[in-house]
Design an enzyme around this catalytic site. Structure first.
Site, PDB file in Angstrom:
ATOM      1  CG  ASP A 252      -5.136  -1.838  -5.039  1.00  0.00           C
ATOM      2  OD1 ASP A 252      -5.809  -1.210  -4.348  1.00  0.00           O
ATOM      3  OD2 ASP A 252      -4.121  -2.399  -4.576  1.00  0.00           O
TER       4      ASP A 252
ATOM      5  CG  HIS B  22      -4.911  -2.732  -0.848  1.00  0.00           C
ATOM      6  ND1 HIS B  22      -4.288  -1.880  -1.951  1.00  0.00           N
ATOM      7  CD2 HIS B  22      -4.409  -1.819   0.222  1.00  0.00           C
ATOM      8  CE1 HIS B  22      -3.668  -0.969  -1.290  1.00  0.00           C
ATOM      9  NE2 HIS B  22      -3.899  -0.964  -0.226  1.00  0.00           N
TER      10      HIS B  22
ATOM     11  CB  SER C 164      -0.943  -0.062   1.224  1.00  0.00           C
ATOM     12  OG  SER C 164      -2.157   0.996   0.899  1.00  0.00           O
TER      13      SER C 164
END
Length: 415
Positions: free
Chosen positions: A288, A344, A189
């Site tokens: 995502d 994710h 991330s």
């Protein structure tokens, strides 16, 4: 793919048991010895003198799981993710959470079911015995900010010093890294973006004989419009870049070759990737979940969308793949795992790391084959369009806390 390997064999070193949950004020890095049940937090009060502080001015810290056996001088360096603070007021709010203050860091970190970071050799056989240096995230700017003066927000000082935190932690481990045989820089991330931004950063700090590689997870946030054709992520990242004074905390080759008015682009993976020189593996879902909400502004979770929303969702893949061209069309030595699962951060979840597969290979198997340069195994996997992949387990998507997943996206959308 060419790696340089260490032929000296390394030196086995003894480690001391650490009995404190939080270690403060000690000189030199400390951490968990193999066999302990959790990795203790180490705070770095001396780093404050160098200006390396979290948003609230508290000292940075780290979690260190010692390597063992053949992994005694091999390293995984993980940059934690957690979005960004989008403006000064939002950074003040963030400074009161564990993503902005080390006062709220957990005293210990468990490695159970942590995918690539797992020290269970039955689940993570190649990398389980590596040292793990886990860098908790408290600067709000992907370890890139370098603002000299504090910003006063509603009477409270806020510091944007992520690059100094990165420097301080690497300085702390200088003697260890000087003996490194292998290192993998990773993160997911916002930490995945940091992995793109700092991909070449460790190289001068390692022996020339060391094998070095980069694994970026869910950090390829693309410069794209919302479903309504509006700019959202670009002005957000532009503001963060300037607010954090991040020009010195991103890839300097990108900065050097980009006109001053466009240097904010070096805060996006798609623009900085062509300047990266280190061996690189890109792990990225084509769908995502953060980007579907935070960039596209899709208000639903497929397949529970209207017909028109599903058209927008299906068109997203082409938008993403066009932005992903620098990776796909770059060096064939670059490893890729671009699945079509709703996900994710796939390195740090067991269900993803050992569960999701493309072309019959899991993420772990594909990355391992790339890292070891295994003949007969695919090193680049680009998935077909959703919902073709039966390995994208429905329970994985069902188990995602979508509200928590998109908390930063919600902040942006409501700004």
């Amino acid at each position: 793919m060419a790696f340089t390997t260490n032929t000296n064999g390394g030196v086995q070193r003894a480690v001391l048991a650490v009995t404190l949950s939080i270690v403060c004020g000690l000189h030199g890095p400390v951490g968990r010895v193999a066999g302990d049940t959790a990795v203790p937090l180490t705070l770095m009060p001396d780093a404050v003198e160098k200006g390396a502080v979290c948003l609230d001015g508290s000292p940075p810290g780290y979690y260190w799981k010692h390597g063992r056996d053949a992994g005694a001088n091999k390293w995984i360096v993980h940059q934690e993710g957690g979005g960004w603070c989008r403006n000064e007021e939002n950074c003040l709010e963030r400074s009161r959470t564990r993503l902005g203050s080390s006062k709220l860091f957990p005293a210990n970190m468990s490695l159970a079911s942590r995918g690539f970071l797992n020290d269970d050799c039955s689940r993570n056989p190649v990398f389980c015995d590596f040292n793990l240096l886990y860098m908790p995230y408290c600067d709000g700017g992907s370890f890139s900010g370098n603002r000299d003066e504090a910003i006063t927000v509603n009477g409270t000082k806020i510091y944007m010093r992520g690059k100094r935190i990165l420097d301080a932690i690497f300085d702390e481990f200088a003697s260890e890294f000087n003996k490194a045989e292998e290192m993998i820089l990773t993160g997911c991330s916002a930490g995945g973006l940091a992995t793109y931004l700092h991909a070449d950063y460790p190289v001068p700090r390692l022996p020339k004989s060391a094998k070095y590689a980069v694994l970026a997870d869910a950090g390829y946030f693309i410069d794209a419009l919302t479903m309504n054709g509006k700019q959202l992520i670009r002005p957000t990242m532009q503001y963060i870049y300037h607010m954090q004074n991040a020009s010195g905390g991103v890839n300097q080759k990108c900065i050097a070759t980009t006109p001053a008015e466009d240097q904010w682009k070096c805060y996006f993976a798609q623009y900085t990737f062509p300047h990266i020189e280190s061996p690189f593996f890109a792990l990225q879902s084509q769908y995502d979940t953060w980007q579907l909400r935070g960039i596209l502004s899709l208000p639903c979770v497929p397949p529970n969308c209207t017909q028109q929303q599903m058209v927008v969702f299906n068109n997203w893949r082409q938008t993403f793949l066009e932005a992903f061209q620098p990776v796909m069309n770059g060096s064939q030595a670059t490893g890729i795992f671009a699945d079509s699962c709703l996900a994710h951060c796939q390195t740090v979840a067991e269900l993803y790391w050992n569960g999701f597969a493309v072309g019959g290979q899991t993420i772990r198997e594909t990355f391992t084959a790339w890292y070891l340069n295994t003949a007969g195994k695919e090193h680049r996997e680009i998935d077909c369009a959703y919902p073709c992949n039966t390995h994208c387990k429905p329970q994985a998507a069902d188990s995602i806390d979508w509200r928590e997943q998109s908390v930063v996206a919600e902040d942006i959308l409501h700004d």
